[in-house]
Design a protein around this motif. Structure first.
Motif, mmCIF file in Angstrom:
data_model
loop_
_atom_site.group_PDB
_atom_site.id
_atom_site.type_symbol
_atom_site.label_atom_id
_atom_site.label_comp_id
_atom_site.label_asym_id
_atom_site.label_seq_id
_atom_site.Cartn_x
_atom_site.Cartn_y
_atom_site.Cartn_z
ATOM 1 N N SER A 131 76.513 64.827 11.981
ATOM 2 C CA SER A 131 75.520 64.510 10.950
ATOM 3 C C SER A 131 74.744 65.754 10.539
ATOM 4 N N LEU A 181 74.698 67.175 6.762
ATOM 5 C CA LEU A 181 73.457 67.084 6.001
ATOM 6 C C LEU A 181 72.709 68.404 5.894
ATOM 7 N N LEU A 206 73.571 70.579 2.860
ATOM 8 C CA LEU A 206 73.161 69.922 1.617
ATOM 9 C C LEU A 206 71.659 70.085 1.387
ATOM 10 N N VAL A 207 70.881 69.898 2.444
ATOM 11 C CA VAL A 207 69.431 70.053 2.332
ATOM 12 C C VAL A 207 69.071 71.499 1.999
ATOM 13 N N ILE A 236 70.864 57.761 9.448
ATOM 14 C CA ILE A 236 71.562 58.992 9.830
ATOM 15 C C ILE A 236 72.269 58.749 11.160
ATOM 16 N N ILE A 294 65.353 58.370 8.544
ATOM 17 C CA ILE A 294 64.799 59.547 7.875
ATOM 18 C C ILE A 294 63.489 59.973 8.531
ATOM 19 N N ARG A 313 63.608 62.117 11.564
ATOM 20 C CA ARG A 313 63.983 63.517 11.361
ATOM 21 C C ARG A 313 62.889 64.338 10.705
#
Length: 276
Positions: free
Chosen positions: A23, A27, A30-31, A242, A248, A251
């Motif tokens: 994960s 991710l 992309l972030v 996630i 969310i 995190r």
């Protein structure tokens, strides 16, 4: 049904770690890409994350009217973020506070104040992130400073806590956190903050070293706050969005608190000292 043996439990733990790593690998880039690009790409990402985070808050805190609460929370958080983008932080903060009042009324129930607080908690985090990234000269550097310091806090705290152990930081809220972990997180965040300052040519890298350590403490406060809310309502995670990580909010709980603090610091003391 027989209980699983220790041998059965080990693969699941390894599988969880692999899921968490996968994960993060998917991710993370992309972030960071959205952060690097900035502009509307970043704004849309923050708006989406904020809506998902406040929706998890609605699911976490008991209330009488879930659908109206969700609509009001999403609208309030989006309005605050749009106001920050278009009109600046003063109106954005006012709307964030108004969203708390509206959400507490819309949701109802015994936890009205805590329910309403979630809208402000998420909205102020989004406002801080957008304000930092939209700074004309140093926005990218300062946002990376905040984000990477928070990530370094998590990694350093985990490593130090597991390897050193020792007295618990807040055993009633988060039994796994230790004082050694907090110190490890502070050291890691300070070094990463200093490295980011050097990489971007900041005027006072030594102040970034100190600020990184403060970010670590602030982010741990955010983490403990969300842990306290989850413990109060007997929830392991804020959501399941996630894989391997939970929701969310799980995190970004530390970043939601750290980003506004970094923004206020830069706008006041940091600007006066010309630290960046």
């Amino acid at each position: 049904m027989p209980s699983p043996s220790p041998a059965d439990a080990t693969p699941r733990k390894g599988g969880d770690l692999r899921t968490r790593a996968l994960s993060a690998v998917v991710l993370g880039p992309l972030v960071l890409a959205a952060v690097w690009i900035g502009g509307w790409t970043f704004h849309i990402m923050i708006a989406l994350v904020a809506v998902l985070a406040v929706a998890e808050w609605i699911g976490l805190v008991p209330q009488d009217r879930r659908v109206p609460a969700l609509v009001v929370a999403a609208a309030g958080v989006l309005a605050a973020i749009v106001a920050q983008i278009a009109l600046g932080p003063v109106l954005a903060v006012v709307l964030a506070l108004a969203a708390a009042v509206a959400l507490s009324i819309a949701g109802g129930g015994r936890e009205q104040r805590l329910l309403g607080f979630g809208a402000t908690y998420v909205a102020l985090g989004g406002i801080g992130l957008v304000w930092l990234r939209d700074l004309p000269d140093d926005g990218l550097a300062l946002l990376l400073f905040a984000m990477l310091a928070v990530w370094a806090t998590d990694i350093g705290a985990y490593a130090a806590g597991r390897s050193i152990g020792g007295p618990k930081l807040a055993p009633r809220i988060s039994p796994k956190k230790t004082w050694a972990g907090l110190i490890g997180g502070m050291v890691s965040a300070a070094l990463v903050g200093w490295a980011v300052a050097l990489a971007f040519g900041a005027e006072m890298p030594a102040l970034a070293l100190l600020a990184g350590a403060v970010v670590a403490v602030v982010s741990q406060v955010g983490d403990l706050f969300e842990s306290a809310v989850k413990r109060r309502f007997d929830a392991k995670d804020s959501g399941r969005l996630i894989p391997g990580h939970g929701g969310i909010l799980d995190r970004i709980d530390g970043l939601l608190v750290a980003a506004p603090v970094v923004a206020v610091f830069h706008a006041t003391v940091g600007t006066a000292l010309a630290w960046w």
